[in-house]
Design a protein around this motif. Structure first.
Motif, PDB file in Angstrom:
ATOM      1  N   UNK A 132       8.631   5.034   5.248  1.00 26.11           N
ATOM      2  CA  UNK A 132       8.713   3.948   6.224  1.00 26.11           C
ATOM      3  C   UNK A 132       7.820   4.313   7.401  1.00 26.11           C
ATOM      4  N   UNK A 133       6.947   3.397   7.736  1.00 26.28           N
ATOM      5  CA  UNK A 133       5.926   3.605   8.769  1.00 26.28           C
ATOM      6  C   UNK A 133       6.092   2.559   9.859  1.00 26.28           C
ATOM      7  N   UNK A 134       6.147   2.996  11.115  1.00 24.87           N
ATOM      8  CA  UNK A 134       6.305   2.090  12.249  1.00 24.87           C
ATOM      9  C   UNK A 134       5.023   2.091  13.066  1.00 24.87           C
ATOM     10  N   UNK A 135       4.592   0.893  13.469  1.00 24.94           N
ATOM     11  CA  UNK A 135       3.353   0.781  14.246  1.00 24.94           C
ATOM     12  C   UNK A 135       3.466   1.622  15.522  1.00 24.94           C
ATOM     13  N   UNK A 136       2.417   2.378  15.807  1.00 20.96           N
ATOM     14  CA  UNK A 136       2.374   3.225  17.002  1.00 20.96           C
ATOM     15  C   UNK A 136       1.374   2.665  18.014  1.00 20.96           C
ATOM     16  N   UNK A 137       0.188   2.281  17.510  1.00 18.59           N
ATOM     17  CA  UNK A 137      -0.842   1.746  18.416  1.00 18.59           C
ATOM     18  C   UNK A 137      -1.906   1.008  17.611  1.00 18.59           C
ATOM     19  N   UNK A 138      -2.671   0.190  18.322  1.00 17.99           N
ATOM     20  CA  UNK A 138      -3.756  -0.596  17.731  1.00 17.99           C
ATOM     21  C   UNK A 138      -5.063  -0.252  18.414  1.00 17.99           C
ATOM     22  N   UNK A 195     -14.558 -16.317   3.013  1.00 14.32           N
ATOM     23  CA  UNK A 195     -15.031 -15.072   3.617  1.00 14.32           C
ATOM     24  C   UNK A 195     -14.127 -13.911   3.205  1.00 14.32           C
ATOM     25  N   UNK A 196     -14.704 -12.708   3.201  1.00 12.54           N
ATOM     26  CA  UNK A 196     -14.009 -11.524   2.694  1.00 12.54           C
ATOM     27  C   UNK A 196     -13.406 -10.698   3.832  1.00 12.54           C
ATOM     28  N   UNK A 197     -12.165 -10.302   3.618  1.00 13.72           N
ATOM     29  CA  UNK A 197     -11.457  -9.373   4.495  1.00 13.72           C
ATOM     30  C   UNK A 197     -11.280  -8.076   3.724  1.00 13.72           C
ATOM     31  N   UNK A 198     -11.756  -6.974   4.309  1.00 11.65           N
ATOM     32  CA  UNK A 198     -11.559  -5.659   3.700  1.00 11.65           C
ATOM     33  C   UNK A 198     -10.437  -4.956   4.473  1.00 11.65           C
ATOM     34  N   UNK A 199      -9.600  -4.248   3.731  1.00 10.92           N
ATOM     35  CA  UNK A 199      -8.518  -3.484   4.342  1.00 10.92           C
ATOM     36  C   UNK A 199      -8.487  -2.103   3.705  1.00 10.92           C
ATOM     37  N   UNK A 200      -8.187  -1.107   4.512  1.00  9.79           N
ATOM     38  CA  UNK A 200      -8.126   0.268   4.027  1.00  9.79           C
ATOM     39  C   UNK A 200      -6.837   0.898   4.533  1.00  9.79           C
ATOM     40  N   UNK A 201      -6.165   1.648   3.683  1.00 12.14           N
ATOM     41  CA  UNK A 201      -5.002   2.429   4.098  1.00 12.14           C
ATOM     42  C   UNK A 201      -5.245   3.872   3.695  1.00 12.14           C
ATOM     43  N   UNK A 202      -5.076   4.773   4.661  1.00 11.90           N
ATOM     44  CA  UNK A 202      -5.220   6.186   4.351  1.00 11.90           C
ATOM     45  C   UNK A 202      -4.313   7.007   5.255  1.00 11.90           C
ATOM     46  N   UNK A 203      -3.929   8.167   4.757  1.00 15.01           N
ATOM     47  CA  UNK A 203      -3.124   9.089   5.542  1.00 15.01           C
ATOM     48  C   UNK A 203      -4.084  10.032   6.256  1.00 15.01           C
ATOM     49  N   UNK A 204      -3.990  10.065   7.580  1.00 16.40           N
ATOM     50  CA  UNK A 204      -4.818  10.955   8.396  1.00 16.40           C
ATOM     51  C   UNK A 204      -3.856  11.791   9.228  1.00 16.40           C
ATOM     52  N   UNK A 205      -3.753  13.068   8.906  1.00 17.79           N
ATOM     53  CA  UNK A 205      -2.773  13.923   9.569  1.00 17.79           C
ATOM     54  C   UNK A 205      -1.379  13.428   9.214  1.00 17.79           C
ATOM     55  N   UNK A 206      -0.599  13.089  10.232  1.00 14.53           N
ATOM     56  CA  UNK A 206       0.761  12.590   9.993  1.00 14.53           C
ATOM     57  C   UNK A 206       0.862  11.081  10.203  1.00 14.53           C
ATOM     58  N   UNK A 207      -0.294  10.394  10.194  1.00 16.43           N
ATOM     59  CA  UNK A 207      -0.308   8.952  10.430  1.00 16.43           C
ATOM     60  C   UNK A 207      -0.844   8.189   9.222  1.00 16.43           C
ATOM     61  N   UNK A 208      -0.365   6.955   9.085  1.00 14.77           N
ATOM     62  CA  UNK A 208      -0.956   5.993   8.156  1.00 14.77           C
ATOM     63  C   UNK A 208      -1.912   5.157   8.996  1.00 14.77           C
ATOM     64  N   UNK A 209      -3.180   5.179   8.633  1.00 13.91           N
ATOM     65  CA  UNK A 209      -4.189   4.411   9.364  1.00 13.91           C
ATOM     66  C   UNK A 209      -4.593   3.227   8.493  1.00 13.91           C
ATOM     67  N   UNK A 210      -4.416   2.029   9.043  1.00 14.63           N
ATOM     68  CA  UNK A 210      -4.782   0.810   8.345  1.00 14.63           C
ATOM     69  C   UNK A 210      -5.980   0.216   9.082  1.00 14.63           C
ATOM     70  N   UNK A 211      -7.098   0.091   8.380  1.00 17.92           N
ATOM     71  CA  UNK A 211      -8.335  -0.424   8.967  1.00 17.92           C
ATOM     72  C   UNK A 211      -8.636  -1.783   8.357  1.00 17.92           C
ATOM     73  N   UNK A 212      -9.022  -2.735   9.201  1.00 20.93           N
ATOM     74  CA  UNK A 212      -9.423  -4.063   8.749  1.00 20.93           C
ATOM     75  C   UNK A 212     -10.875  -4.289   9.154  1.00 20.93           C
TER      76      UNK A 212
END
Length: 131
Positions: free
Chosen positions: A6-12, A101-118
């Motif tokens: 379970x991942x909770x948003x921390x910052x944008x 139009x295309x939307x790209x999304x990426x999810x990766x674990x960086x350290x102890x965070x889940x980083x979601x890039x759009x």
């Protein structure tokens, strides 16, 4: 299985500019920047179950890597596409039904965070989640 949990948003980062590029109105952008999004991810091989809980909606998405599926964003934008895996990164390629139009999304674990890039129309945004 690294995505499980379970991942909770921390910052944008640059999230309002991304929403603006997507055509989301100012009021929804202001609300979206403070959605308190929580993701619960379960992976079983190539199958994923992702539960999204926010101030606006609670949904459950099931998908298999490489298999197209339909998805609606919180603002109602309808997409069609698929997630694939490239190394330790999940890569989503989605096409908007309204304008193609295309939307790209990426999810990766960086350290102890889940980083979601759009990435949409040259605008990149990141959302950082903590367990």
């Amino acid at each position: 299985m690294a995505f499980d949990g379970t991942w909770k948003i921390d910052r944008n980062e640059n999230y309002e500019k991304f929403m603006e590029a997507m055509g989301i109105g100012m009021m929804k952008r202001k609300l979206g920047a403070h959605d308190n999004l929580k993701l619960t991810i379960q992976q079983d091989g190539n199958k994923f179950i992702v539960k999204e809980a926010s101030n606006f909606r609670n949904i459950e998405i099931e998908f298999t890597l490489g298999v197209n599926f339909e998805y609606s964003l919180a603002d109602g934008t309808e997409l069609s596409g698929a997630w694939t895996q490239e190394g330790n990164k999940l890569v989503g390629t989605f096409t908007r039904k309204d304008n193609g139009k295309v939307l790209k999304a990426y999810r990766e674990i960086v350290g102890d965070e889940l980083v979601q890039t759009y990435v949409y129309e040259g605008v990149e945004s990141k959302r950082f989640f903590k367990r």
